[in-house]
Design a protein around this motif. Structure first.
Motif, PDB file in Angstrom:
ATOM      1  N   MET A 125       0.828  -1.219   0.000  1.00 46.04           N
ATOM      2  CA  MET A 125       0.000   0.000   0.000  1.00 46.04           C
ATOM      3  C   MET A 125       0.856   1.260   0.000  1.00 46.04           C
ATOM      4  SD  MET A 125      -3.293  -0.445   2.476  1.00 46.04           S
ATOM      5  CE  MET A 125      -3.854   1.226   2.201  1.00 46.04           C
ATOM      6  N   THR A 126       1.923   1.257   0.796  1.00 46.31           N
ATOM      7  CA  THR A 126       2.801   2.434   0.863  1.00 46.31           C
ATOM      8  C   THR A 126       3.455   2.685  -0.495  1.00 46.31           C
ATOM      9  OG1 THR A 126       3.234   2.039   3.212  1.00 46.31           O
ATOM     10  CG2 THR A 126       4.773   3.464   2.058  1.00 46.31           C
ATOM     11  N   ALA A 127       3.990   1.620  -1.099  1.00 47.59           N
ATOM     12  CA  ALA A 127       4.628   1.764  -2.411  1.00 47.59           C
ATOM     13  C   ALA A 127       3.630   2.253  -3.452  1.00 47.59           C
ATOM     14  CB  ALA A 127       5.234   0.426  -2.837  1.00 47.59           C
ATOM     15  N   SER A 128       2.444   1.655  -3.465  1.00 49.02           N
ATOM     16  CA  SER A 128       1.424   2.023  -4.458  1.00 49.02           C
ATOM     17  C   SER A 128       1.045   3.487  -4.351  1.00 49.02           C
ATOM     18  CB  SER A 128       0.165   1.164  -4.285  1.00 49.02           C
ATOM     19  OG  SER A 128       0.435  -0.167  -4.619  1.00 49.02           O
ATOM     20  N   GLN A 129       0.850   3.964  -3.108  1.00 46.45           N
ATOM     21  CA  GLN A 129       0.456   5.371  -2.942  1.00 46.45           C
ATOM     22  C   GLN A 129       1.612   6.313  -3.290  1.00 46.45           C
ATOM     23  OE1 GLN A 129      -1.745   6.533   0.544  1.00 46.45           O
ATOM     24  NE2 GLN A 129      -3.063   4.732   0.485  1.00 46.45           N
ATOM     25  N   LEU A 130       2.832   5.950  -2.949  1.00 50.63           N
ATOM     26  CA  LEU A 130       3.982   6.792  -3.309  1.00 50.63           C
ATOM     27  C   LEU A 130       4.094   6.923  -4.830  1.00 50.63           C
ATOM     28  CD1 LEU A 130       6.686   5.521  -0.773  1.00 50.63           C
ATOM     29  CD2 LEU A 130       5.826   7.872  -0.915  1.00 50.63           C
ATOM     30  N   ILE A 131       3.806   5.816  -5.531  1.00 50.90           N
ATOM     31  CA  ILE A 131       3.918   5.822  -6.995  1.00 50.90           C
ATOM     32  C   ILE A 131       2.743   6.564  -7.634  1.00 50.90           C
ATOM     33  CG2 ILE A 131       3.840   4.331  -9.048  1.00 50.90           C
ATOM     34  CD1 ILE A 131       5.489   2.301  -7.257  1.00 50.90           C
ATOM     35  N   THR A 132       1.511   6.241  -7.203  1.00 47.60           N
ATOM     36  CA  THR A 132       0.347   6.883  -7.838  1.00 47.60           C
ATOM     37  C   THR A 132       0.324   8.385  -7.551  1.00 47.60           C
ATOM     38  OG1 THR A 132      -1.053   6.288  -5.952  1.00 47.60           O
ATOM     39  CG2 THR A 132      -1.131   4.812  -7.832  1.00 47.60           C
ATOM     40  N   GLN A 133       0.861   8.782  -6.408  1.00 49.04           N
ATOM     41  CA  GLN A 133       0.897  10.211  -6.085  1.00 49.04           C
ATOM     42  C   GLN A 133       2.198  10.891  -6.555  1.00 49.04           C
ATOM     43  OE1 GLN A 133      -0.099  10.817  -1.895  1.00 49.04           O
ATOM     44  NE2 GLN A 133      -1.603   9.161  -1.984  1.00 49.04           N
ATOM     45  N   LYS A 134       3.018  10.091  -7.300  1.00 47.30           N
ATOM     46  CA  LYS A 134       4.252  10.639  -7.898  1.00 47.30           C
ATOM     47  C   LYS A 134       5.187  11.290  -6.868  1.00 47.30           C
ATOM     48  CE  LYS A 134       2.269  11.341 -12.508  1.00 47.30           C
ATOM     49  NZ  LYS A 134       1.047  10.592 -12.313  1.00 47.30           N
ATOM     50  N   LYS A 135       5.320  10.635  -5.726  1.00 47.89           N
ATOM     51  CA  LYS A 135       6.203  11.177  -4.668  1.00 47.89           C
ATOM     52  C   LYS A 135       7.662  10.789  -4.910  1.00 47.89           C
ATOM     53  CE  LYS A 135       2.639  12.238  -1.760  1.00 47.89           C
ATOM     54  NZ  LYS A 135       2.159  13.591  -1.564  1.00 47.89           N
ATOM     55  N   THR A 136       7.883   9.695  -5.629  1.00 51.32           N
ATOM     56  CA  THR A 136       9.247   9.237  -5.901  1.00 51.32           C
ATOM     57  C   THR A 136       9.270   8.434  -7.191  1.00 51.32           C
ATOM     58  OG1 THR A 136      11.110   7.909  -5.106  1.00 51.32           O
ATOM     59  CG2 THR A 136       8.919   7.141  -4.497  1.00 51.32           C
ATOM     60  N   LYS A 137      10.429   8.462  -7.869  1.00 53.86           N
ATOM     61  CA  LYS A 137      10.580   7.666  -9.100  1.00 53.86           C
ATOM     62  C   LYS A 137      11.457   6.446  -8.852  1.00 53.86           C
ATOM     63  CE  LYS A 137      10.028  11.289 -12.623  1.00 53.86           C
ATOM     64  NZ  LYS A 137       9.833  12.505 -11.800  1.00 53.86           N
ATOM     65  N   ASP A 138      11.997   6.337  -7.646  1.00 56.09           N
ATOM     66  CA  ASP A 138      12.973   5.271  -7.382  1.00 56.09           C
ATOM     67  C   ASP A 138      12.630   4.568  -6.072  1.00 56.09           C
ATOM     68  OD1 ASP A 138      15.154   3.637  -7.128  1.00 56.09           O
ATOM     69  OD2 ASP A 138      16.558   5.239  -6.613  1.00 56.09           O
ATOM     70  N   ILE A 139      11.941   3.441  -6.211  1.00 57.52           N
ATOM     71  CA  ILE A 139      11.440   2.740  -5.019  1.00 57.52           C
ATOM     72  C   ILE A 139      11.640   1.240  -5.195  1.00 57.52           C
ATOM     73  CG2 ILE A 139       9.067   2.670  -5.946  1.00 57.52           C
ATOM     74  CD1 ILE A 139       8.070   3.142  -3.098  1.00 57.52           C
ATOM     75  N   ALA A 140      12.063   0.568  -4.128  1.00 57.18           N
ATOM     76  CA  ALA A 140      12.275  -0.882  -4.183  1.00 57.18           C
ATOM     77  C   ALA A 140      11.648  -1.536  -2.961  1.00 57.18           C
ATOM     78  CB  ALA A 140      13.766  -1.197  -4.239  1.00 57.18           C
ATOM     79  N   ILE A 141      11.191  -2.769  -3.150  1.00 55.07           N
ATOM     80  CA  ILE A 141      10.559  -3.541  -2.064  1.00 55.07           C
ATOM     81  C   ILE A 141      11.318  -4.855  -1.891  1.00 55.07           C
ATOM     82  CG2 ILE A 141       8.448  -4.694  -1.271  1.00 55.07           C
ATOM     83  CD1 ILE A 141       6.855  -2.792  -3.085  1.00 55.07           C
ATOM     84  N   ILE A 142      11.789  -5.088  -0.679  1.00 55.72           N
ATOM     85  CA  ILE A 142      12.437  -6.369  -0.353  1.00 55.72           C
ATOM     86  C   ILE A 142      11.364  -7.314   0.190  1.00 55.72           C
ATOM     87  CG2 ILE A 142      14.178  -7.539   1.053  1.00 55.72           C
ATOM     88  CD1 ILE A 142      15.664  -4.878   1.298  1.00 55.72           C
ATOM     89  N   GLU A 143      11.142  -8.428  -0.496  1.00 54.55           N
ATOM     90  CA  GLU A 143      10.110  -9.391  -0.073  1.00 54.55           C
ATOM     91  C   GLU A 143      10.439 -10.763  -0.655  1.00 54.55           C
ATOM     92  OE1 GLU A 143       7.607 -11.670   1.282  1.00 54.55           O
ATOM     93  OE2 GLU A 143       7.253  -9.625   1.963  1.00 54.55           O
ATOM     94  N   PRO A 144      10.635 -11.780   0.204  1.00 59.97           N
ATOM     95  CA  PRO A 144      11.017 -13.101  -0.308  1.00 59.97           C
ATOM     96  C   PRO A 144       9.855 -13.983  -0.793  1.00 59.97           C
ATOM     97  CG  PRO A 144      11.052 -13.096   2.092  1.00 59.97           C
ATOM     98  CD  PRO A 144      10.714 -11.692   1.662  1.00 59.97           C
ATOM     99  N   ALA A 145       8.632 -13.695  -0.374  1.00 62.22           N
ATOM    100  CA  ALA A 145       7.521 -14.635  -0.623  1.00 62.22           C
ATOM    101  C   ALA A 145       7.022 -14.587  -2.062  1.00 62.22           C
ATOM    102  CB  ALA A 145       6.370 -14.341   0.331  1.00 62.22           C
ATOM    103  N   ASP A 146       6.542 -15.727  -2.534  1.00 63.87           N
ATOM    104  CA  ASP A 146       5.955 -15.818  -3.878  1.00 63.87           C
ATOM    105  C   ASP A 146       4.482 -15.437  -3.886  1.00 63.87           C
ATOM    106  OD1 ASP A 146       8.139 -16.893  -5.447  1.00 63.87           O
ATOM    107  OD2 ASP A 146       7.944 -18.679  -4.191  1.00 63.87           O
ATOM    108  N   THR A 147       3.834 -15.567  -2.713  1.00 68.07           N
ATOM    109  CA  THR A 147       2.386 -15.373  -2.640  1.00 68.07           C
ATOM    110  C   THR A 147       2.042 -14.287  -1.627  1.00 68.07           C
ATOM    111  OG1 THR A 147       2.141 -17.734  -3.097  1.00 68.07           O
ATOM    112  CG2 THR A 147       0.174 -16.593  -2.334  1.00 68.07           C
ATOM    113  N   HIS A 148       1.069 -13.463  -1.992  1.00 70.41           N
ATOM    114  CA  HIS A 148       0.550 -12.432  -1.078  1.00 70.41           C
ATOM    115  C   HIS A 148      -0.838 -12.890  -0.633  1.00 70.41           C
ATOM    116  CE1 HIS A 148       0.027  -8.099   0.211  1.00 70.41           C
ATOM    117  NE2 HIS A 148      -1.223  -8.515   0.196  1.00 70.41           N
ATOM    118  N   TYR A 149      -1.062 -12.963   0.685  1.00 70.96           N
ATOM    119  CA  TYR A 149      -2.329 -13.468   1.206  1.00 70.96           C
ATOM    120  C   TYR A 149      -3.198 -12.355   1.779  1.00 70.96           C
ATOM    121  CZ  TYR A 149      -0.633 -18.240   0.756  1.00 70.96           C
ATOM    122  OH  TYR A 149      -0.167 -19.430   0.252  1.00 70.96           O
ATOM    123  N   TYR A 150      -4.496 -12.497   1.547  1.00 63.19           N
ATOM    124  CA  TYR A 150      -5.477 -11.644   2.219  1.00 63.19           C
ATOM    125  C   TYR A 150      -5.893 -12.389   3.490  1.00 63.19           C
ATOM    126  CZ  TYR A 150      -9.752  -9.070   3.247  1.00 63.19           C
ATOM    127  OH  TYR A 150     -10.720  -8.331   3.879  1.00 63.19           O
TER     128      TYR A 150
END
Length: 415
Positions: free
Chosen positions: A18-43
């Motif tokens: 959610m944080t990454a998505s909002q930073l991107i959609t609101q054009k707050k940064t052009k350079d963002i990376a996410i460290i995450e090992p999992a293959d699946t995202h669960y609700y």
């Protein structure tokens, strides 16, 4: 040579995406990376319903690649250590990564050593947990033939404080339909002193407890599990009190009291992940040390933390994250572009959708002071009082919230 990103996020769960998505959609940064090992995202909120046989487990997961926001670089790896003085994060396989701003949204971890015996017993036989294997929970509930049904939780903070009792209400309903109920004592043993910390919600839940004839045991601190003999051992707090006594089989061992169970559901003992708890970023309780209103780290101004890993005096829920993210995004955007903090403040809002029956739900929404703070949008659903059981709230839980999660929240849209 370390790779560098303007914004580095640790964690591809609800908070990180959610944080990454909002930073991107609101054009707050052009350079963002996410460290995450999992293959699946669960609700995970739907796992309560999976454990009660009324939601398909397969529908609770999506490939991590599908929820990664366009414009964010996915570093498929584990973070292993922090060096905040040098703006650096170490990883298991990708070397060191440096950053201008860091967002720690790693979620929490389970530490079964805090309740000896639980790690060996969980997700096997009659011991189950919606937190770890909700499909096994449903097998246990479905195959239960009567006796003592014990629902409990550890003394650590846990995800969604209401979840250990939601499954109890649904299981009781299932047993009532399957004719097992008359042969069953339902017991809820908790270290807490009340059924729920928000008065308006507690009133309704006590009515549910009466209707379902449930034995409440307050002040019961879970100490160990004897899986072979099916006994859960507790120590008492001084304020221990009981409501609606049931004459279940009890053992004594010094200061400990053991409850014999024929099925057991619990939440696992929860802590910050190892690489977080061993770092200089945590408070005395072992959670990420952030300001409870701005989500900024209390010692490092370019680090923010939110979600389950954050040391905040409120419930660890997706609903809390929904209100924390805009505060973090606003502050990060202003720091990146104007070198100043914003004035948005997180008030501790969290919410716990308390399913009380198949087709009934109460929505506990509250702030840092445990004030009942219902969302005005509920009026549009013709729900005048969300502290009362309502089928429309059940529909929101089963259909509305999963839709909003996948299609709006994770995509950076305002909800």
């Amino acid at each position: 040579m370390a790779t560098h990103h303007q914004v580095l996020i640790i964690g591809g769960g609800t908070a990180g995406i959610m944080t990454a998505s909002q930073l991107i959609t609101q054009k707050k940064t052009k350079d963002i990376a996410i460290i995450e090992p999992a293959d699946t995202h669960y609700y995970q909120p739907a796992w309560t319903l999976v454990g009660a046989g009324t939601y398909d487990y397969e529908k609770t997961g999506k490939p991590m690649a599908d929820v990664m926001p366009n414009g964010a670089k996915w570093i498929k790896d584990k973070a292993t250590a922090f060096d905040p003085e040098n703006n650096l994060v170490s990883t298991a396989n990708s070397g060191n990564i440096t950053y201008d701003y860091l967002v720690v949204a790693s979620g929490l971890a389970y530490d079964f050593s805090l309740v000896p015996g639980l790690g060996d017993a969980i997700d096997k036989g009659v011991v189950c947990s919606n937190y770890t294997d909700p499909k096994h929970t449903w097998d246990v509930v479905k195959n239960f033939k009567g006796g003592t049904a014990l629902f409990t939780q550890p003394t650590t903070p846990i995800k969604c404080g209401g979840a250990p009792q939601k499954i109890m209400y649904l299981a009781e309903s299932h047993w009532a339909k399957s004719k097992t109920r008359s042969k069953t004592d339902v017991v809820f043993a908790t270290a807490g002193t009340v059924i729920f910390g928000v008065k308006e919600i507690a009133k309704t839940l006590m009515e549910v407890v009466d209707r379902k004839d449930i034995n409440l045991r307050f002040g019961y601190q879970l100490k160990k599990i004897d899986g072979a003999n099916k006994i859960a051992w507790y120590s008492f707090a001084e304020h221990e009190k009981e409501y609606n006594h049931k004459n279940v089989k009890i053992e004594k061992d010094g200061n400990l009291t053991g409850i014999h169970y024929d099925m057991l559901h619990t939440a696992p003992p929860s802590v910050a992940p190892d690489f977080v708890s061993k770092s200089t970023l945590v408070n005395e309780a072992g959670w990420l040390d952030v300001d409870k209103h701005t989500m900024q780290h209390n010692r490092y101004a370019n680090i923010f933390g939110l979600g389950d890993v954050a040391g905040l005096p409120t419930a660890k829920t997706g609903a809390a994250i929904r209100k924390q993210v805009p505060v973090v995004v606003d502050n990060l955007g202003l720091l990146i572009n104007h070198d100043k903090m914003g004035n948005k403040s997180y008030n501790g809002y969290s919410s716990c959708p308390l399913v009380t029956d198949y087709g009934k739900m109460v929505l506990a929404e509250f702030d840092y002071n445990n004030n009942f703070t219902p969302d005005p949008k509920l009026k549009q659903m013709f729900i005048s009082d969300s502290s009362k059981e309502h089928w429309r709230l059940w529909m929101l839980k089963k259909y509305g919230l999963p839709y909003l999660y996948w299609n709006k929240m994770l995509k950076g849209k305002d909800v």
